[in-house]
Design a protein around this motif. Structure first.
Motif, PDB file in Angstrom:
ATOM      1  N   TRP A  23      45.339  37.615  48.676  1.00  0.00           N
ATOM      2  CA  TRP A  23      45.928  38.405  47.599  1.00  0.00           C
ATOM      3  C   TRP A  23      47.294  37.841  47.253  1.00  0.00           C
ATOM      4  N   GLN A  24      47.626  37.843  45.983  1.00  0.00           N
ATOM      5  CA  GLN A  24      48.909  37.347  45.509  1.00  0.00           C
ATOM      6  C   GLN A  24      50.001  38.329  45.929  1.00  0.00           C
ATOM      7  N   PRO A  25      51.042  37.855  46.607  1.00  0.00           N
ATOM      8  CA  PRO A  25      52.099  38.764  47.042  1.00  0.00           C
ATOM      9  C   PRO A  25      52.885  39.333  45.852  1.00  0.00           C
ATOM     10  N   GLY A  26      53.247  40.586  45.985  1.00  0.00           N
ATOM     11  CA  GLY A  26      54.101  41.204  44.986  1.00  0.00           C
ATOM     12  C   GLY A  26      53.406  41.826  43.788  1.00  0.00           C
ATOM     13  N   SER A  27      52.122  41.569  43.634  1.00  0.00           N
ATOM     14  CA  SER A  27      51.433  42.131  42.479  1.00  0.00           C
ATOM     15  C   SER A  27      49.996  42.503  42.832  1.00  0.00           C
ATOM     16  N   PRO A  28      49.753  43.781  43.089  1.00  0.00           N
ATOM     17  CA  PRO A  28      48.401  44.207  43.444  1.00  0.00           C
ATOM     18  C   PRO A  28      47.410  44.105  42.281  1.00  0.00           C
ATOM     19  N   LEU A  29      47.904  43.889  41.075  1.00  0.00           N
ATOM     20  CA  LEU A  29      47.017  43.807  39.921  1.00  0.00           C
ATOM     21  C   LEU A  29      46.521  42.392  39.636  1.00  0.00           C
ATOM     22  N   ARG A  30      47.116  41.400  40.276  1.00  0.00           N
ATOM     23  CA  ARG A  30      46.687  40.018  40.056  1.00  0.00           C
ATOM     24  C   ARG A  30      45.419  39.733  40.862  1.00  0.00           C
ATOM     25  N   ALA A  31      44.570  38.904  40.303  1.00  0.00           N
ATOM     26  CA  ALA A  31      43.331  38.540  40.993  1.00  0.00           C
ATOM     27  C   ALA A  31      43.656  37.688  42.228  1.00  0.00           C
ATOM     28  N   PRO A  32      42.907  37.868  43.288  1.00  0.00           N
ATOM     29  CA  PRO A  32      43.158  37.084  44.494  1.00  0.00           C
ATOM     30  C   PRO A  32      42.596  35.673  44.364  1.00  0.00           C
ATOM     31  N   ARG A  33      42.976  34.825  45.290  1.00  0.00           N
ATOM     32  CA  ARG A  33      42.378  33.501  45.416  1.00  0.00           C
ATOM     33  C   ARG A  33      41.310  33.633  46.502  1.00  0.00           C
ATOM     34  N   VAL A  34      40.104  33.198  46.192  1.00  0.00           N
ATOM     35  CA  VAL A  34      38.984  33.310  47.121  1.00  0.00           C
ATOM     36  C   VAL A  34      38.547  31.910  47.536  1.00  0.00           C
ATOM     37  N   LEU A  54      28.783  35.989  40.923  1.00  0.00           N
ATOM     38  CA  LEU A  54      28.874  37.214  41.712  1.00  0.00           C
ATOM     39  C   LEU A  54      30.220  37.910  41.545  1.00  0.00           C
ATOM     40  N   LEU A  55      31.283  37.123  41.509  1.00  0.00           N
ATOM     41  CA  LEU A  55      32.631  37.686  41.447  1.00  0.00           C
ATOM     42  C   LEU A  55      33.217  37.724  40.032  1.00  0.00           C
ATOM     43  N   GLU A  56      32.427  37.302  39.049  1.00  0.00           N
ATOM     44  CA  GLU A  56      32.905  37.174  37.673  1.00  0.00           C
ATOM     45  C   GLU A  56      33.688  38.383  37.152  1.00  0.00           C
ATOM     46  N   PRO A  57      33.235  39.588  37.379  1.00  0.00           N
ATOM     47  CA  PRO A  57      34.011  40.698  36.833  1.00  0.00           C
ATOM     48  C   PRO A  57      35.321  40.983  37.585  1.00  0.00           C
ATOM     49  N   LEU A  58      35.495  40.372  38.757  1.00  0.00           N
ATOM     50  CA  LEU A  58      36.641  40.692  39.605  1.00  0.00           C
ATOM     51  C   LEU A  58      37.632  39.545  39.816  1.00  0.00           C
ATOM     52  N   VAL A  59      37.126  38.306  39.787  1.00  0.00           N
ATOM     53  CA  VAL A  59      37.956  37.140  40.083  1.00  0.00           C
ATOM     54  C   VAL A  59      37.650  36.039  39.073  1.00  0.00           C
ATOM     55  N   PRO A  60      38.665  35.496  38.385  1.00  0.00           N
ATOM     56  CA  PRO A  60      38.412  34.384  37.468  1.00  0.00           C
ATOM     57  C   PRO A  60      37.950  33.142  38.242  1.00  0.00           C
ATOM     58  N   SER A  61      37.101  32.354  37.648  1.00  0.00           N
ATOM     59  CA  SER A  61      36.542  31.190  38.329  1.00  0.00           C
ATOM     60  C   SER A  61      37.626  30.209  38.801  1.00  0.00           C
ATOM     61  N   ARG A  62      38.754  30.143  38.116  1.00  0.00           N
ATOM     62  CA  ARG A  62      39.823  29.239  38.524  1.00  0.00           C
ATOM     63  C   ARG A  62      40.472  29.660  39.837  1.00  0.00           C
ATOM     64  N   HIS A  63      40.210  30.891  40.282  1.00  0.00           N
ATOM     65  CA  HIS A  63      40.757  31.393  41.546  1.00  0.00           C
ATOM     66  C   HIS A  63      39.749  31.281  42.683  1.00  0.00           C
ATOM     67  N   ILE A  64      38.602  30.647  42.433  1.00  0.00           N
ATOM     68  CA  ILE A  64      37.559  30.516  43.453  1.00  0.00           C
ATOM     69  C   ILE A  64      37.449  29.044  43.868  1.00  0.00           C
ATOM     70  N   VAL A  65      37.555  28.811  45.177  1.00  0.00           N
ATOM     71  CA  VAL A  65      37.431  27.469  45.736  1.00  0.00           C
ATOM     72  C   VAL A  65      36.266  27.481  46.714  1.00  0.00           C
ATOM     73  N   VAL A  66      35.362  26.514  46.559  1.00  0.00           N
ATOM     74  CA  VAL A  66      34.219  26.417  47.471  1.00  0.00           C
ATOM     75  C   VAL A  66      34.278  25.047  48.133  1.00  0.00           C
ATOM     76  N   ASN A  67      34.231  25.064  49.456  1.00  0.00           N
ATOM     77  CA  ASN A  67      34.236  23.823  50.251  1.00  0.00           C
ATOM     78  C   ASN A  67      32.921  23.684  50.969  1.00  0.00           C
TER      79      ASN A  67
END
Length: 67
Positions: A23-34, A54-67
């Motif tokens: 979760w981004q510190p300082g702002s509970p309304l910002r989308a997290p990095r997953v 799966l996370l489209e309505p909750l997290v923008p794709s730019r905040h999702i990293v898959v390894n």
């Protein structure tokens, strides 16, 4: 259904090895990095496509990293 519930269900079904939600510190309304660790049995792109959808309505794709 929240982010962790969706990812946990995906983990239980065996598509992902593990995940982390930052979760981004300082702002509970910002989308997290997953960050998702894909299982070696599945191509990373397939896992990324699934998790992004799966996370489209909750997290923008730019905040999702898959390894």
């Amino acid at each position: 259904m929240d982010i962790s519930s969706r990812l946990e269900a995906t983990k239980q079904f065996g598509l992902v090895e593990d995940y982390r939600i930052d979760w981004q510190p300082g702002s509970p309304l910002r989308a997290p990095r997953v960050t998702v660790l894909s299982r070696s049995a599945y191509p990373v792109q397939m896992t990324r496509n699934y998790v992004t959808t799966l996370l489209e309505p909750l997290v923008p794709s730019r905040h999702i990293v898959v390894n």
